[in-house]
Design a protein around this motif. Sequence first.
Motif, mmCIF file in Angstrom:
data_model
loop_
_atom_site.group_PDB
_atom_site.id
_atom_site.type_symbol
_atom_site.label_atom_id
_atom_site.label_comp_id
_atom_site.label_asym_id
_atom_site.label_seq_id
_atom_site.Cartn_x
_atom_site.Cartn_y
_atom_site.Cartn_z
ATOM 1 N N HIS A 1 112.051 82.033 -25.396
ATOM 2 C CA HIS A 1 111.192 80.852 -25.345
ATOM 3 C C HIS A 1 110.109 80.965 -24.291
ATOM 4 O O HIS A 1 109.494 79.964 -23.921
ATOM 5 C CB HIS A 1 112.046 79.607 -25.115
ATOM 6 C CG HIS A 1 113.031 79.374 -26.221
ATOM 7 N ND1 HIS A 1 114.346 79.756 -26.134
ATOM 8 C CD2 HIS A 1 112.873 78.852 -27.463
ATOM 9 C CE1 HIS A 1 114.967 79.453 -27.267
ATOM 10 N NE2 HIS A 1 114.092 78.915 -28.091
ATOM 11 N N GLY A 2 109.864 82.177 -23.822
ATOM 12 C CA GLY A 2 108.755 82.415 -22.920
ATOM 13 C C GLY A 2 108.994 81.886 -21.518
ATOM 14 O O GLY A 2 110.131 81.662 -21.084
ATOM 15 N N VAL A 3 107.898 81.675 -20.808
ATOM 16 C CA VAL A 3 107.941 81.175 -19.440
ATOM 17 C C VAL A 3 106.932 80.048 -19.311
ATOM 18 O O VAL A 3 106.039 79.880 -20.151
ATOM 19 C CB VAL A 3 107.619 82.286 -18.415
ATOM 20 C CG1 VAL A 3 108.654 83.384 -18.477
ATOM 21 C CG2 VAL A 3 106.213 82.851 -18.642
ATOM 22 N N ALA A 4 107.074 79.274 -18.263
ATOM 23 C CA ALA A 4 106.143 78.175 -18.027
ATOM 24 C C ALA A 4 106.151 77.843 -16.539
ATOM 25 O O ALA A 4 107.091 78.166 -15.806
ATOM 26 C CB ALA A 4 106.531 76.944 -18.840
ATOM 27 N N SER A 5 105.096 77.174 -16.102
ATOM 28 C CA SER A 5 105.041 76.655 -14.738
ATOM 29 C C SER A 5 104.446 75.264 -14.786
ATOM 30 O O SER A 5 103.810 74.872 -15.771
ATOM 31 C CB SER A 5 104.208 77.567 -13.825
ATOM 32 O OG SER A 5 102.834 77.548 -14.219
ATOM 33 N N GLY A 6 104.663 74.510 -13.719
ATOM 34 C CA GLY A 6 104.161 73.148 -13.740
ATOM 35 C C GLY A 6 104.271 72.435 -12.422
ATOM 36 O O GLY A 6 104.831 72.938 -11.446
ATOM 37 N N LEU B 1 102.169 78.206 -28.219
ATOM 38 C CA LEU B 1 102.620 77.320 -27.154
ATOM 39 C C LEU B 1 103.117 78.136 -25.963
ATOM 40 O O LEU B 1 102.846 77.790 -24.805
ATOM 41 C CB LEU B 1 103.717 76.399 -27.679
ATOM 42 C CG LEU B 1 104.279 75.360 -26.691
ATOM 43 C CD1 LEU B 1 103.176 74.577 -26.012
ATOM 44 C CD2 LEU B 1 105.237 74.413 -27.407
ATOM 45 N N GLN B 2 103.824 79.230 -26.233
ATOM 46 C CA GLN B 2 104.245 80.100 -25.138
ATOM 47 C C GLN B 2 103.038 80.679 -24.396
ATOM 48 O O GLN B 2 103.044 80.780 -23.163
ATOM 49 C CB GLN B 2 105.116 81.231 -25.676
ATOM 50 C CG GLN B 2 106.483 80.782 -26.170
ATOM 51 C CD GLN B 2 107.379 81.940 -26.551
ATOM 52 O OE1 GLN B 2 107.166 83.072 -26.119
ATOM 53 N NE2 GLN B 2 108.388 81.666 -27.372
ATOM 54 N N ARG C 1 117.471 69.099 -27.806
ATOM 55 C CA ARG C 1 117.398 70.480 -27.318
ATOM 56 C C ARG C 1 116.963 71.432 -28.422
ATOM 57 O O ARG C 1 116.118 72.316 -28.203
ATOM 58 C CB ARG C 1 118.757 70.901 -26.777
ATOM 59 C CG ARG C 1 119.110 70.312 -25.419
ATOM 60 C CD ARG C 1 120.551 70.605 -25.052
ATOM 61 N NE ARG C 1 120.839 70.318 -23.653
ATOM 62 C CZ ARG C 1 122.058 70.386 -23.101
ATOM 63 N NH1 ARG C 1 123.103 70.731 -23.869
ATOM 64 N NH2 ARG C 1 122.230 70.117 -21.822
ATOM 65 N N ARG C 2 117.509 71.267 -29.605
ATOM 66 C CA ARG C 2 117.144 72.167 -30.707
ATOM 67 C C ARG C 2 115.688 71.988 -31.116
ATOM 68 O O ARG C 2 115.015 72.969 -31.468
ATOM 69 C CB ARG C 2 118.066 71.928 -31.909
ATOM 70 C CG ARG C 2 119.477 72.463 -31.721
ATOM 71 C CD ARG C 2 120.292 72.298 -32.981
ATOM 72 N NE ARG C 2 119.724 73.035 -34.116
ATOM 73 C CZ ARG C 2 120.127 72.895 -35.354
ATOM 74 N NH1 ARG C 2 121.081 72.022 -35.661
ATOM 75 N NH2 ARG C 2 119.564 73.606 -36.328
ATOM 76 N N ARG C 3 115.186 70.779 -31.060
ATOM 77 C CA ARG C 3 113.776 70.569 -31.416
ATOM 78 C C ARG C 3 112.848 71.201 -30.382
ATOM 79 O O ARG C 3 111.838 71.832 -30.742
ATOM 80 C CB ARG C 3 113.506 69.065 -31.558
ATOM 81 C CG ARG C 3 112.131 68.709 -32.116
ATOM 82 C CD ARG C 3 111.894 69.179 -33.551
ATOM 83 N NE ARG C 3 112.889 68.748 -34.505
ATOM 84 C CZ ARG C 3 112.858 67.585 -35.170
ATOM 85 N NH1 ARG C 3 111.890 66.714 -34.935
ATOM 86 N NH2 ARG C 3 113.794 67.299 -36.055
ATOM 87 N N TYR C 4 113.170 71.060 -29.099
ATOM 88 C CA TYR C 4 112.367 71.745 -28.071
ATOM 89 C C TYR C 4 112.424 73.256 -28.267
ATOM 90 O O TYR C 4 111.399 73.943 -28.127
ATOM 91 C CB TYR C 4 112.856 71.383 -26.667
ATOM 92 C CG TYR C 4 112.319 70.078 -26.148
ATOM 93 C CD1 TYR C 4 111.002 69.972 -25.689
ATOM 94 C CD2 TYR C 4 113.124 68.941 -26.122
ATOM 95 C CE1 TYR C 4 110.512 68.771 -25.219
ATOM 96 C CE2 TYR C 4 112.638 67.737 -25.653
ATOM 97 C CZ TYR C 4 111.329 67.646 -25.199
ATOM 98 O OH TYR C 4 110.828 66.448 -24.740
ATOM 99 N N ALA C 5 113.615 73.777 -28.604
ATOM 100 C CA ALA C 5 113.738 75.215 -28.821
ATOM 101 C C ALA C 5 112.840 75.675 -29.960
ATOM 102 O O ALA C 5 112.223 76.744 -29.885
ATOM 103 C CB ALA C 5 115.193 75.580 -29.109
ATOM 104 N N GLN C 6 112.745 74.887 -31.015
ATOM 105 C CA GLN C 6 111.877 75.257 -32.125
ATOM 106 C C GLN C 6 110.419 75.269 -31.692
ATOM 107 O O GLN C 6 109.684 76.230 -31.975
ATOM 108 C CB GLN C 6 112.062 74.295 -33.298
ATOM 109 C CG GLN C 6 111.183 74.650 -34.492
ATOM 110 C CD GLN C 6 111.340 73.691 -35.650
ATOM 111 O OE1 GLN C 6 111.472 72.488 -35.453
ATOM 112 N NE2 GLN C 6 111.347 74.221 -36.865
ATOM 113 N N TYR C 7 109.980 74.208 -31.022
ATOM 114 C CA TYR C 7 108.585 74.151 -30.579
ATOM 115 C C TYR C 7 108.270 75.304 -29.621
ATOM 116 O O TYR C 7 107.227 75.956 -29.730
ATOM 117 C CB TYR C 7 108.312 72.818 -29.891
ATOM 118 C CG TYR C 7 107.985 71.670 -30.831
ATOM 119 C CD1 TYR C 7 106.772 70.994 -30.732
ATOM 120 C CD2 TYR C 7 108.888 71.260 -31.795
ATOM 121 C CE1 TYR C 7 106.472 69.935 -31.574
ATOM 122 C CE2 TYR C 7 108.600 70.197 -32.647
ATOM 123 C CZ TYR C 7 107.388 69.541 -32.539
ATOM 124 O OH TYR C 7 107.096 68.492 -33.378
#
Length: 575
Positions: free
Chosen positions: A50-55, A232-233, A220-226
């Motif tokens: 699911h990649g990485v992110a910062s914020g 998005l990643q 959780r499963r919906r966030y995983a799909q997005y």
Amino acid sequence: MHDQPPIPGRRGFIRQVAGTALLGTGLAACTSTASHGDNNDNTGPLRFAHGVASGDPLTDRIILWTRVTPGQDNGGGDIAVRWQLATDAAMRSVVASGTLTTSAHQDYTVKVDAAGLLPGHVYHYQFETGVAKSPVGRTKTLPRMDVRQVKLAVFSCSNYPFGFFNVYADAALQGDLDAALHLGDYIYEYESTGYGAEQGKQLDRVSEPRDVLLRLEDYRRRYAQYRSDPDLQAVHAAMPFIAVWDDHEIADDTWRDGSLDHKTSAYGPFKLRKLAAATAYHEWMPIRTPDPAAIDRIYRSFDFGSIVSLHMLDTRVIGRDQQLMMSSYFDANKQFDEARYRSDLYSPRRQMMGAEQMAWLDRQVEQSTARWQMLGQQVLMARMEYPKAVVLGECSSTAYVAAKRRAALDPASVTDQERRWLASPSLPCYLDSWDGYQSERERLFAIMERHRKNMVVLAGDTHNAWASDLFDANGRQVGVEFATPGVTSPGMEGGQPQRNPDDVAAMMTDMIAPLYYAQTSKRGYLVVTATHEQVRCDFRFVDTVQQHQYTAAVERSLRTLAGPGNRKLEECPPV
């Protein structure tokens, strides 16, 4: 045939009118990197699917995020994850690192509040577990006082089944953005057979799980799909995000104790659904939780040097009273009780933000020395009021605007009936927005006026692009609002598909006095650039979300200048 009284809620508002597409320059031919699938299976080795992110950047720290997709070999136990932060993309000059564990308890998500950083600096980061390494992400801390400009991307309304995330793909290619703001509807909670079902089937982007989201595991499963979507990643890996939720992270037209679609008899107590949704949000988003004991409190501020104080508000969950329904003010004979309607609408007891959040905003604004007070929030703050004759179905919007235009050119040609239409007052009718919370809006305006601040409001929610001047109840100009279109969620173009969108846009700006600009037939985002002298908003659109190949262009650029004699919209001069 006359227009019908407005349908409550966002989609009713969207269906009520159609939209516009303005010509522009600066086309960029691009290809989205998106594919599909939720990448959430547990059959392989550990990986970062699911990649990485910062914020939530500050001057000395920033949140780093990833998720480990568990494999069979971890046996469902804790997973150790190492993180590194470097000044170079090759990850050779490491300035901070550490190790922590994740588990099923937090859905194998990982959050690090990396501290001890320098202000206004670009950093790169990466995670690893076992032999698996994550992609390398790029992030940036907030500047101190010495900064010339702040440049932000602004997103809203990214519905996975309705199209590819070409908007995110385009933003990820921009190399000079300081941060991205997401103003909500990052996910949608609908079942796979609901809103967007047909488009999802056509594009092979059917929502998972298939049922409406109710439990923590569902969200959780919906966030995983997005978050499996490469576009998005890519945008998350390119810049830090500062995000707030709107309603669809929980349920349609959410308010403090319920929502439009929540059925307690079928779904159980709303507070449990809200807790599940908020828990998943804090797990999957790179947000610094202000108070772990009160995860519904997400309002917070960010200072971009001496230029912008950004206040991210919650106008949806923590303080909002239930929306009024215009239909309840019609009696059995279809007579509209305007006096009762206005009395309820303007009641000082009605709250959008709540007293605690409003007092917090007052303190933040008073203490800020930044040139601009920028509000990142969910719903339209501008007065989007329609003529009473149109709202009540006495005439169509087309007939009203035609009469108004003729009255300006040839007053003698206007009939007595048309004069009555034109003399009718305006009525608020989109009651999920700030128009449904009139006194609360005046309290917010009073804060800005009392502290003599330059205000720019950013909004999402409607799937369409708007720019409006903001006036208080006494007609004083208090600031401007820029509203971002949807990333994929459809706008008003479906309401009147037979009409030219440019004509519909002109009709709207003629009917709604504070509305300066409308673009309601395209998907896109805002690029907001603030300096000490001005805040500029570039409305950037993609030509399609129905295929990976797309072009992107800035189609309109507006600005506002600082100072009490300005604080209004105007065209940007040519560069």
